[in-house]
Structures are given as C-alpha cells and as structure tokens.
Design a protein around this motif. Structure first.
Motif, PDB file in Angstrom:
ATOM      1  N   ASP A   1       0.873  -1.169   0.000  1.00 22.64           N
ATOM      2  CA  ASP A   1       0.000   0.000   0.000  1.00 22.64           C
ATOM      3  C   ASP A   1       0.913   1.223   0.000  1.00 22.64           C
ATOM      4  OD1 ASP A   1      -1.350   2.331   1.040  1.00 22.64           O
ATOM      5  OD2 ASP A   1      -2.993   1.018   1.631  1.00 22.64           O
ATOM      6  N   PRO A   2       0.921   2.021  -1.073  1.00 19.42           N
ATOM      7  CA  PRO A   2       1.858   3.144  -1.165  1.00 19.42           C
ATOM      8  C   PRO A   2       1.750   4.151  -0.020  1.00 19.42           C
ATOM      9  CG  PRO A   2       0.874   2.714  -3.298  1.00 19.42           C
ATOM     10  CD  PRO A   2       0.138   1.871  -2.301  1.00 19.42           C
ATOM     11  N   TRP A   3       0.535   4.463   0.422  1.00 22.74           N
ATOM     12  CA  TRP A   3       0.358   5.450   1.480  1.00 22.74           C
ATOM     13  C   TRP A   3       0.787   4.896   2.833  1.00 22.74           C
ATOM     14  CZ3 TRP A   3      -2.725   5.032  -2.745  1.00 22.74           C
ATOM     15  CH2 TRP A   3      -2.788   6.178  -3.564  1.00 22.74           C
ATOM     16  N   LYS A   4       0.481   3.647   3.074  1.00 19.84           N
ATOM     17  CA  LYS A   4       0.897   3.019   4.334  1.00 19.84           C
ATOM     18  C   LYS A   4       2.421   2.909   4.383  1.00 19.84           C
ATOM     19  CE  LYS A   4       0.435  -1.078   7.149  1.00 19.84           C
ATOM     20  NZ  LYS A   4       0.139  -2.488   7.179  1.00 19.84           N
ATOM     21  N   GLU A   5       3.024   2.495   3.285  1.00 19.58           N
ATOM     22  CA  GLU A   5       4.484   2.362   3.236  1.00 19.58           C
ATOM     23  C   GLU A   5       5.145   3.717   3.407  1.00 19.58           C
ATOM     24  OE1 GLU A   5       7.899   0.411   3.405  1.00 19.58           O
ATOM     25  OE2 GLU A   5       5.982  -0.617   3.171  1.00 19.58           O
ATOM     26  N   THR A   6       4.593   4.760   2.788  1.00 22.35           N
ATOM     27  CA  THR A   6       5.149   6.100   2.932  1.00 22.35           C
ATOM     28  C   THR A   6       5.032   6.568   4.373  1.00 22.35           C
ATOM     29  OG1 THR A   6       4.583   6.613   0.645  1.00 22.35           O
ATOM     30  CG2 THR A   6       5.041   8.477   2.087  1.00 22.35           C
ATOM     31  N   ALA A   7       3.897   6.312   5.017  1.00 20.74           N
ATOM     32  CA  ALA A   7       3.728   6.688   6.423  1.00 20.74           C
ATOM     33  C   ALA A   7       4.762   5.979   7.295  1.00 20.74           C
ATOM     34  CB  ALA A   7       2.315   6.355   6.890  1.00 20.74           C
ATOM     35  N   GLU A   8       5.026   4.723   6.993  1.00 18.01           N
ATOM     36  CA  GLU A   8       6.037   3.990   7.752  1.00 18.01           C
ATOM     37  C   GLU A   8       7.426   4.567   7.511  1.00 18.01           C
ATOM     38  OE1 GLU A   8       5.586  -0.155   6.780  1.00 18.01           O
ATOM     39  OE2 GLU A   8       3.675  -0.289   7.833  1.00 18.01           O
ATOM     40  N   LEU A   9       7.725   4.941   6.273  1.00 19.02           N
ATOM     41  CA  LEU A   9       9.014   5.552   5.970  1.00 19.02           C
ATOM     42  C   LEU A   9       9.195   6.858   6.731  1.00 19.02           C
ATOM     43  CD1 LEU A   9       9.217   4.924   2.108  1.00 19.02           C
ATOM     44  CD2 LEU A   9      10.619   3.830   3.877  1.00 19.02           C
ATOM     45  N   VAL A  10       8.131   7.647   6.827  1.00 18.20           N
ATOM     46  CA  VAL A  10       8.196   8.917   7.550  1.00 18.20           C
ATOM     47  C   VAL A  10       8.514   8.678   9.026  1.00 18.20           C
ATOM     48  CG1 VAL A  10       6.813  10.885   8.353  1.00 18.20           C
ATOM     49  CG2 VAL A  10       6.734  10.199   5.958  1.00 18.20           C
ATOM     50  N   THR A  11       7.910   7.650   9.612  1.00 14.98           N
ATOM     51  CA  THR A  11       8.140   7.384  11.029  1.00 14.98           C
ATOM     52  C   THR A  11       9.547   6.845  11.292  1.00 14.98           C
ATOM     53  OG1 THR A  11       7.229   5.138  10.915  1.00 14.98           O
ATOM     54  CG2 THR A  11       5.695   6.921  11.464  1.00 14.98           C
ATOM     55  N   LEU A  12      10.204   6.287  10.283  1.00 11.48           N
ATOM     56  CA  LEU A  12      11.552   5.735  10.459  1.00 11.48           C
ATOM     57  C   LEU A  12      12.630   6.801  10.603  1.00 11.48           C
ATOM     58  CD1 LEU A  12      11.587   2.842   7.828  1.00 11.48           C
ATOM     59  CD2 LEU A  12      11.432   2.641  10.311  1.00 11.48           C
ATOM     60  N   GLY A  13      12.423   7.943  10.004  1.00  7.79           N
ATOM     61  CA  GLY A  13      13.484   8.947   9.950  1.00  7.79           C
ATOM     62  C   GLY A  13      14.212   8.831   8.620  1.00  7.79           C
ATOM     63  N   ARG A  14      14.944   9.877   8.291  1.00  5.16           N
ATOM     64  CA  ARG A  14      15.537  10.004   6.951  1.00  5.16           C
ATOM     65  C   ARG A  14      16.502   8.860   6.602  1.00  5.16           C
ATOM     66  NH1 ARG A  14      13.307  13.362   3.829  1.00  5.16           N
ATOM     67  NH2 ARG A  14      13.480  15.169   5.146  1.00  5.16           N
ATOM     68  N   ASP A  15      17.460   8.535   7.472  1.00  4.41           N
ATOM     69  CA  ASP A  15      18.471   7.523   7.142  1.00  4.41           C
ATOM     70  C   ASP A  15      17.875   6.115   7.044  1.00  4.41           C
ATOM     71  OD1 ASP A  15      20.449   9.443   7.017  1.00  4.41           O
ATOM     72  OD2 ASP A  15      21.038   9.181   9.121  1.00  4.41           O
ATOM     73  N   ALA A  16      17.042   5.763   8.015  1.00  6.73           N
ATOM     74  CA  ALA A  16      16.419   4.437   7.986  1.00  6.73           C
ATOM     75  C   ALA A  16      15.442   4.329   6.820  1.00  6.73           C
ATOM     76  CB  ALA A  16      15.705   4.161   9.310  1.00  6.73           C
ATOM     77  N   ALA A  17      14.753   5.421   6.507  1.00  7.78           N
ATOM     78  CA  ALA A  17      13.830   5.430   5.373  1.00  7.78           C
ATOM     79  C   ALA A  17      14.600   5.221   4.069  1.00  7.78           C
ATOM     80  CB  ALA A  17      13.049   6.738   5.327  1.00  7.78           C
ATOM     81  N   GLN A  18      15.760   5.851   3.953  1.00  9.67           N
ATOM     82  CA  GLN A  18      16.583   5.686   2.752  1.00  9.67           C
ATOM     83  C   GLN A  18      17.026   4.235   2.607  1.00  9.67           C
ATOM     84  OE1 GLN A  18      19.946   8.363   2.456  1.00  9.67           O
ATOM     85  NE2 GLN A  18      21.017   6.980   1.083  1.00  9.67           N
ATOM     86  N   ALA A  19      17.428   3.608   3.704  1.00  5.86           N
ATOM     87  CA  ALA A  19      17.852   2.208   3.653  1.00  5.86           C
ATOM     88  C   ALA A  19      16.688   1.298   3.263  1.00  5.86           C
ATOM     89  CB  ALA A  19      18.426   1.786   4.997  1.00  5.86           C
ATOM     90  N   ARG A  20      15.526   1.520   3.878  1.00  2.00           N
ATOM     91  CA  ARG A  20      14.342   0.704   3.570  1.00  2.00           C
ATOM     92  C   ARG A  20      13.929   0.894   2.114  1.00  2.00           C
ATOM     93  NH1 ARG A  20      10.807  -3.276   3.762  1.00  2.00           N
ATOM     94  NH2 ARG A  20       8.645  -2.655   3.605  1.00  2.00           N
ATOM     95  N   LEU A  21      13.931   2.133   1.662  1.00  2.00           N
ATOM     96  CA  LEU A  21      13.551   2.424   0.278  1.00  2.00           C
ATOM     97  C   LEU A  21      14.538   1.785  -0.703  1.00  2.00           C
ATOM     98  CD1 LEU A  21      11.443   3.895  -1.383  1.00  2.00           C
ATOM     99  CD2 LEU A  21      12.807   5.968  -1.196  1.00  2.00           C
TER     100      LEU A  21
END
Length: 141
Positions: free
Chosen positions: A43-63
C-alpha cells in the motif's frame, strides 16, 4: 462540519514523494514511487507513512531495499541506492498535519484506517434487514 478530506483521505504531504519518478520501465514509460510500491504489492500510502516514522536515514535504507526488489525499471538494478537517497529527501520531515499524523500512527499500529461510523451504519442496516426478513408476515395474517 464535515471533514474536508473525506473524498481524499490521503495526506497531501505524501504527494511530492509518491508522484516522483523512479525511472523508465522497459516500454519507456515513467514509473512513479506510487506505482513501484503498488507493483511490489504494498500500500503506497501506508508504506510512505512507515518511511516517515523511520526517519531520513532508515527510510533511505528501507527504500533502497524495496527498489532493489523492483525489476520493472532496468536502471534501478545498479542505481537503486542513489535513487533511494534522492527520493528519501522528498519525504515529509515528520508527522505535522492531522492526516499525516493519522496515517503515520495507523501505519505504526498496523491497523486499518476504517471509519467507525461506517461500520455502525452497516450494522444498523443489517439489523433492519434481518428484522424485516424474519419479522414479516406470520401465521394468521
């Protein structure tokens, strides 16, 4: 007064990120983050919300991990790290708006974002249908 976002429940803060290009597919069409996440079965919106909660560095790694799994865009095979870095810069800094907070907390809790009022109305309708079906004409009428 009714919620102004009832027809568009997704946070507008996600738009810049979700509609950004990840590259061109084999047919020459531009693929957006939204399309890539959907094609991965997320789900693009759910995944984006999760990325936002991770913080920039962790979001970059997950992405980066997600983009490495995405085979529809050939250039991502060797360039998914740079693309993930660039795209992570488009994520909102943190949950600021009501919709963004709600989406982030829903993603973090793993709950579906359904309206209780809709479920209550549905329950009432089912009860009424059952009353009319069972309580119809009986013997002697």
């Amino acid at each position: 007064m009714a919620d102004p976002n009832v027809l568009n429940p997704h946070p507008p803060e996600f738009d810049r990120f979700l509609y950004a290009s990840v590259g061109e597919d084999r047919n020459g069409y531009v693929v957006t983050v939204l399309s890539a996440l959907a094609r991965l079965g997320l789900d693009p919106w759910k995944e984006t919300a999760e990325l936002v909660t991770l913080g920039r560095d962790a979001a970059q790694a997950r992405l980066g991990t997600l983009l490495a799994r995405f085979w529809d865009v050939p250039s991502l095979a060797s360039d998914h790290g740079r693309v993930a870095r660039d795209l992570s810069q488009l994520l909102p800094e943190g949950p600021t708006s009501g919709n963004l907070k709600r989406a982030a907390s829903t993603a973090a809790d793993g709950r579906l974002n359904t309206s209780r009022a809709i479920w209550a109305v549905l329950a009432i309708i089912i009860a009424l249908v059952q009353m009319f079906t069972v309580g119809g004409s009986g013997p002697g009428e």
